[in-house]
Design a protein around this motif. Structure first.
Motif, PDB file in Angstrom:
ATOM      1  N   GLY A  68      39.596  50.486  27.326  1.00 36.55           N
ATOM      2  CA  GLY A  68      39.722  50.219  25.902  1.00 36.55           C
ATOM      3  C   GLY A  68      40.054  48.769  25.616  1.00 36.55           C
ATOM      4  O   GLY A  68      40.177  47.939  26.524  1.00 36.55           O
ATOM      5  N   ASP A  69      40.228  48.461  24.343  1.00 41.40           N
ATOM      6  CA  ASP A  69      40.537  47.092  23.941  1.00 41.40           C
ATOM      7  C   ASP A  69      41.915  46.652  24.440  1.00 41.40           C
ATOM      8  O   ASP A  69      42.163  45.455  24.597  1.00 41.40           O
ATOM      9  N   ASP A  70      42.818  47.624  24.677  1.00 40.91           N
ATOM     10  CA  ASP A  70      44.137  47.264  25.193  1.00 40.91           C
ATOM     11  C   ASP A  70      44.023  46.637  26.581  1.00 40.91           C
ATOM     12  O   ASP A  70      44.773  45.711  26.922  1.00 40.91           O
ATOM     13  N   ALA A  71      43.056  47.094  27.385  1.00 37.54           N
ATOM     14  CA  ALA A  71      42.829  46.494  28.697  1.00 37.54           C
ATOM     15  C   ALA A  71      42.358  45.055  28.556  1.00 37.54           C
ATOM     16  O   ALA A  71      42.747  44.175  29.342  1.00 37.54           O
ATOM     17  N   VAL A  72      41.528  44.809  27.563  1.00 40.23           N
ATOM     18  CA  VAL A  72      41.050  43.444  27.313  1.00 40.23           C
ATOM     19  C   VAL A  72      42.211  42.554  26.909  1.00 40.23           C
ATOM     20  O   VAL A  72      42.315  41.403  27.348  1.00 40.23           O
ATOM     21  N   GLY A  73      43.128  43.068  26.093  1.00 40.77           N
ATOM     22  CA  GLY A  73      44.291  42.293  25.679  1.00 40.77           C
ATOM     23  C   GLY A  73      45.157  41.887  26.857  1.00 40.77           C
ATOM     24  O   GLY A  73      45.648  40.753  26.929  1.00 40.77           O
ATOM     25  N   ARG A  74      45.341  42.795  27.799  1.00 43.66           N
ATOM     26  CA  ARG A  74      46.140  42.453  28.986  1.00 43.66           C
ATOM     27  C   ARG A  74      45.420  41.406  29.838  1.00 43.66           C
ATOM     28  O   ARG A  74      46.054  40.499  30.396  1.00 43.66           O
ATOM     29  N   PHE A  75      44.114  41.537  29.923  1.00 48.42           N
ATOM     30  CA  PHE A  75      43.323  40.552  30.653  1.00 48.42           C
ATOM     31  C   PHE A  75      43.474  39.166  30.030  1.00 48.42           C
ATOM     32  O   PHE A  75      43.628  38.160  30.734  1.00 48.42           O
ATOM     33  N   GLN A  76      43.466  39.099  28.726  1.00 48.48           N
ATOM     34  CA  GLN A  76      43.631  37.814  28.043  1.00 48.48           C
ATOM     35  C   GLN A  76      44.973  37.167  28.391  1.00 48.48           C
ATOM     36  O   GLN A  76      45.062  35.945  28.554  1.00 48.48           O
ATOM     37  N   GLU A  77      46.013  37.985  28.516  1.00 50.30           N
ATOM     38  CA  GLU A  77      47.319  37.426  28.889  1.00 50.30           C
ATOM     39  C   GLU A  77      47.251  36.765  30.256  1.00 50.30           C
ATOM     40  O   GLU A  77      47.824  35.687  30.468  1.00 50.30           O
ATOM     41  N   THR A 113      38.567  34.605  39.818  1.00 51.60           N
ATOM     42  CA  THR A 113      38.233  36.009  39.920  1.00 51.60           C
ATOM     43  C   THR A 113      39.327  36.868  39.275  1.00 51.60           C
ATOM     44  O   THR A 113      39.700  37.929  39.788  1.00 51.60           O
ATOM     45  N   LYS A 114      39.856  36.394  38.146  1.00 53.25           N
ATOM     46  CA  LYS A 114      40.895  37.186  37.488  1.00 53.25           C
ATOM     47  C   LYS A 114      40.345  38.486  36.914  1.00 53.25           C
ATOM     48  O   LYS A 114      41.116  39.414  36.644  1.00 53.25           O
ATOM     49  N   CYS A 115      39.030  38.561  36.751  1.00 56.44           N
ATOM     50  CA  CYS A 115      38.442  39.823  36.307  1.00 56.44           C
ATOM     51  C   CYS A 115      38.687  40.919  37.343  1.00 56.44           C
ATOM     52  O   CYS A 115      38.974  42.076  36.985  1.00 56.44           O
ATOM     53  N   ILE A 116      38.590  40.583  38.626  1.00 55.34           N
ATOM     54  CA  ILE A 116      38.850  41.564  39.679  1.00 55.34           C
ATOM     55  C   ILE A 116      40.308  41.992  39.644  1.00 55.34           C
ATOM     56  O   ILE A 116      40.637  43.183  39.765  1.00 55.34           O
ATOM     57  N   ILE A 117      41.196  41.027  39.467  1.00 56.06           N
ATOM     58  CA  ILE A 117      42.623  41.329  39.437  1.00 56.06           C
ATOM     59  C   ILE A 117      42.936  42.274  38.284  1.00 56.06           C
ATOM     60  O   ILE A 117      43.607  43.299  38.449  1.00 56.06           O
ATOM     61  N   GLY A 118      42.458  41.921  37.087  1.00 57.97           N
ATOM     62  CA  GLY A 118      42.706  42.770  35.935  1.00 57.97           C
ATOM     63  C   GLY A 118      42.160  44.165  36.135  1.00 57.97           C
ATOM     64  O   GLY A 118      42.818  45.166  35.811  1.00 57.97           O
ATOM     65  N   ALA A 119      40.958  44.265  36.690  1.00 57.44           N
ATOM     66  CA  ALA A 119      40.323  45.562  36.886  1.00 57.44           C
ATOM     67  C   ALA A 119      41.089  46.409  37.897  1.00 57.44           C
ATOM     68  O   ALA A 119      41.268  47.619  37.707  1.00 57.44           O
ATOM     69  N   PHE A 120      41.531  45.795  38.981  1.00 61.66           N
ATOM     70  CA  PHE A 120      42.292  46.550  39.979  1.00 61.66           C
ATOM     71  C   PHE A 120      43.570  47.122  39.369  1.00 61.66           C
ATOM     72  O   PHE A 120      43.874  48.311  39.548  1.00 61.66           O
ATOM     73  N   PHE A 121      44.313  46.296  38.660  1.00 55.88           N
ATOM     74  CA  PHE A 121      45.585  46.769  38.100  1.00 55.88           C
ATOM     75  C   PHE A 121      45.370  47.777  36.981  1.00 55.88           C
ATOM     76  O   PHE A 121      46.157  48.727  36.839  1.00 55.88           O
ATOM     77  N   GLU A 122      44.328  47.614  36.194  1.00 54.96           N
ATOM     78  CA  GLU A 122      44.035  48.611  35.167  1.00 54.96           C
ATOM     79  C   GLU A 122      43.749  49.962  35.808  1.00 54.96           C
ATOM     80  O   GLU A 122      44.263  51.004  35.360  1.00 54.96           O
ATOM     81  N   ALA A 123      42.930  49.963  36.859  1.00 51.77           N
ATOM     82  CA  ALA A 123      42.586  51.210  37.531  1.00 51.77           C
ATOM     83  C   ALA A 123      43.811  51.825  38.197  1.00 51.77           C
ATOM     84  O   ALA A 123      44.058  53.039  38.077  1.00 51.77           O
ATOM     85  N   ALA A 124      44.584  51.006  38.901  1.00 49.55           N
ATOM     86  CA  ALA A 124      45.764  51.532  39.584  1.00 49.55           C
ATOM     87  C   ALA A 124      46.774  52.093  38.595  1.00 49.55           C
ATOM     88  O   ALA A 124      47.328  53.186  38.810  1.00 49.55           O
TER      89      ALA A 124
END
Length: 508
Positions: free
Chosen positions: A54-63, A163-174
């Protein structure tokens, strides 16, 4: 390797090769081409089990993107305050993950985390990325490189692709999986370097830590290839390009010696002119092109999703290989797939405009093909330098070729299993579950990653970023105006969700 480039380079070769093939053994070639089919995973596709970011995941990525974790060649110039913010920010954004995982700091700002699995008898997996980014000085950005603004559906920021996209994705999934009560069937380790862009020691030290604790991963997944859009050979669908190896790297210093003097009386063996001829001779003779099993597999997958002409050519490489190799070798972008490359990147001569220097030097950035070694690449350059000295009428000792020890160098990485291998097929199944429209192919990547260090303790090291990168996006890595689509980021999270949530399907 962009579509326009390879179509331009291979267009004539394909037609010529196809004609030769049909003229010689047309029936056999046509049958082979007809049987050439896109690869399919052995098992059923594995998806994200209904999860959608969701958009909340995008917000955390922006941080995360707003923290300017810039690494620099000179460690003294690194602003450590920003790196000191990284883990506290992750901990605040993903509290359940940090509560469930063991955290080990490597070299102060490198991160090594263990997510305990249900069965410690299984070898663990390692998921990798790096949270450092390259500098932005000297670039002109349309938007603040650390503002993470969303403009026209894209997140503009340094590190959004690499590669912060990978980092964000890993933590979102975990975080989502832990919240749902999921425990992985085996340990999952996460490693992120604070100095990957500068070839820092964090990855090497993390491997040493794991080895000292008798931890030997079954599979390592790092950055590298991606679900590549704008693929070559006229392919109309994206193709997941999974790096099964990477080229080695070494920088060579080529130095020419001669009598210096006044610029009013030049000769054809002045150090700069001799150096120029030697450098051109080296650059023009980088070695014999060579097909590898990985390259054959790459071309086969691409061709299987292209026209009959390309299927005809690439399903019959036993016949068409010489022509294809010759034409590919004639273009820089495709030649890099076939051989070691020598890129002339720096030149140095006199510090005065009217002085002939007694010494002139150059730097070659060399990417060593997986069928050669650093020693092979160095020896070739030395032989070529000596040849040019003799042709110029001077003894070979007028030019030296030495490894630049100030720049870390590495051998090519071993080839990880990709044929009839359960781990590689697991990656294929996850791609098929999240990107059902995409092809899937192994390849050897030209760039270097931290994952090469993990070959010391793991046989299966794969380089794949689970996001779709267009040709334009790939060109933005390290460049100004780096950005990633919001929808691209959200879908990439689903890949990492699929990868983690289905680990019970990963059979050793």
């Amino acid at each position: 390797m962009h579509a326009k480039t390879i179509c331009k380079v291979l267009g004539g070769a394909a037609a010529l090769a196809a004609g030769s093939a049909l003229g010689a053994v047309g029936a056999v070639c046509a049958v082979r081409a007809a049987k050439m089919k896109p690869s399919r995973p052995d098992g059923a596709p594995l998806g994200a089990n209904g999860y959608h970011a969701g958009d909340d995941a995008v917000g955390r990525f922006q941080e995360l993107l707003r923290i300017p974790t810039v690494s620099r060649d000179d460690p003294a110039l690194v602003d450590r305050r920003h790196f000191a913010r990284w883990v506290p920010t992750l901990r605040r954004l993903y509290p359940l993950t940090f509560a469930a995982c063991e955290l080990h700091m490597i070299d102060e700002f490198g991160i090594l985390m263990r997510w305990p699995g249900a069965n410690s008898a299984f070898d663990p997996i390692v998921m990798m990325a790096h949270h450092d980014v390259v500098p932005v000085e000297g670039q002109v950005w349309e938007h603040d490189p650390f503002g993470a603004e969303i403009v026209d559906g894209e997140i503009w920021a340094r590190g959004s692709l690499d590669t912060k996209c990978i980092i964000g994705a890993f933590f979102e999934a975990a975080e989502h999986l832990i919240r749902s009560g999921y425990t992985p069937p085996r340990d999952v380790w996460y490693f992120s370097s604070n100095a990957e862009e500068t070839s820092g020691p964090a990855a090497r030290d993390a491997v040493a830590w794991l080895r000292d604790h008798d931890i030997h991963p079954y599979l390592v997944l790092d950055e590298g290839g991606a679900v590549a859009g704008d693929t070559p050979l006229g392919v109309k669908v994206p193709v997941a390009m999974v790096g099964v190896s990477e080229k080695g790297h070494v920088d060579l210093t080529v130095t020419a010696h001669a009598d210096g003097g006044h610029a009013s009386t030049p000769t054809d063996i002045d150090a700069p002119r001799l150096l120029a001829r030697v450098c051109e001779h080296i650059a023009a003779h980088p070695g014999i092109p060579c097909f590898t099993e990985a390259l054959d597999a790459t071309l086969a997958e691409l061709a299987s999703r292209s026209s009959l002409l390309y299927r005809l050519v690439f399903s019959n490489l036993w016949l068409t290989r010489p022509v294809v190799a010759k034409i590919m070798a004639a273009d820089g972008e495709t030649a890099a797939m076939l051989r070691t490359t020598y890129a002339l990147t720096q030149l140095e001569g006199s510090n005065a405009h009217n002085v002939l220097p007694p010494v002139a030097s150059a730097n070659f950035n060399v990417r060593v093909a997986p069928f050669e070694t650093v020693a092979d690449a160095v020896q070739r350059a030395r032989v070529l330098a000596a040849e040019e000295c003799v042709a110029s009428g001077v003894s070979p000792d007028h030019v030296t070729v030495e490894i630049n020890d100030a720049v870390p160098y590495t051998e090519p990485a071993p080839i990880s299993p990709f044929e009839n291998d359960a781990a590689f097929d697991y990656l294929h199944r996850c791609v098929a579950g999240v990107y059902p429209e995409a092809g899937f192919a192994p390849y050897v990547q030209n760039s270097c990653t931290d994952s090469r260090e993990f070959n010391e303790i793991c046989e299966r090291v794969y380089r794949f970023c689970g996001f779709e990168y267009s040709g334009e996006a790939r060109g933005l890595i390290h460049a100004e105006n780096e950005r990633i689509g919001v929808d691209v980021y959200k879908r990439g999270i689903e890949f990492y969700m699929a990868f983690l949530a289905n680990l019970d399907q990963l059979a050793e």
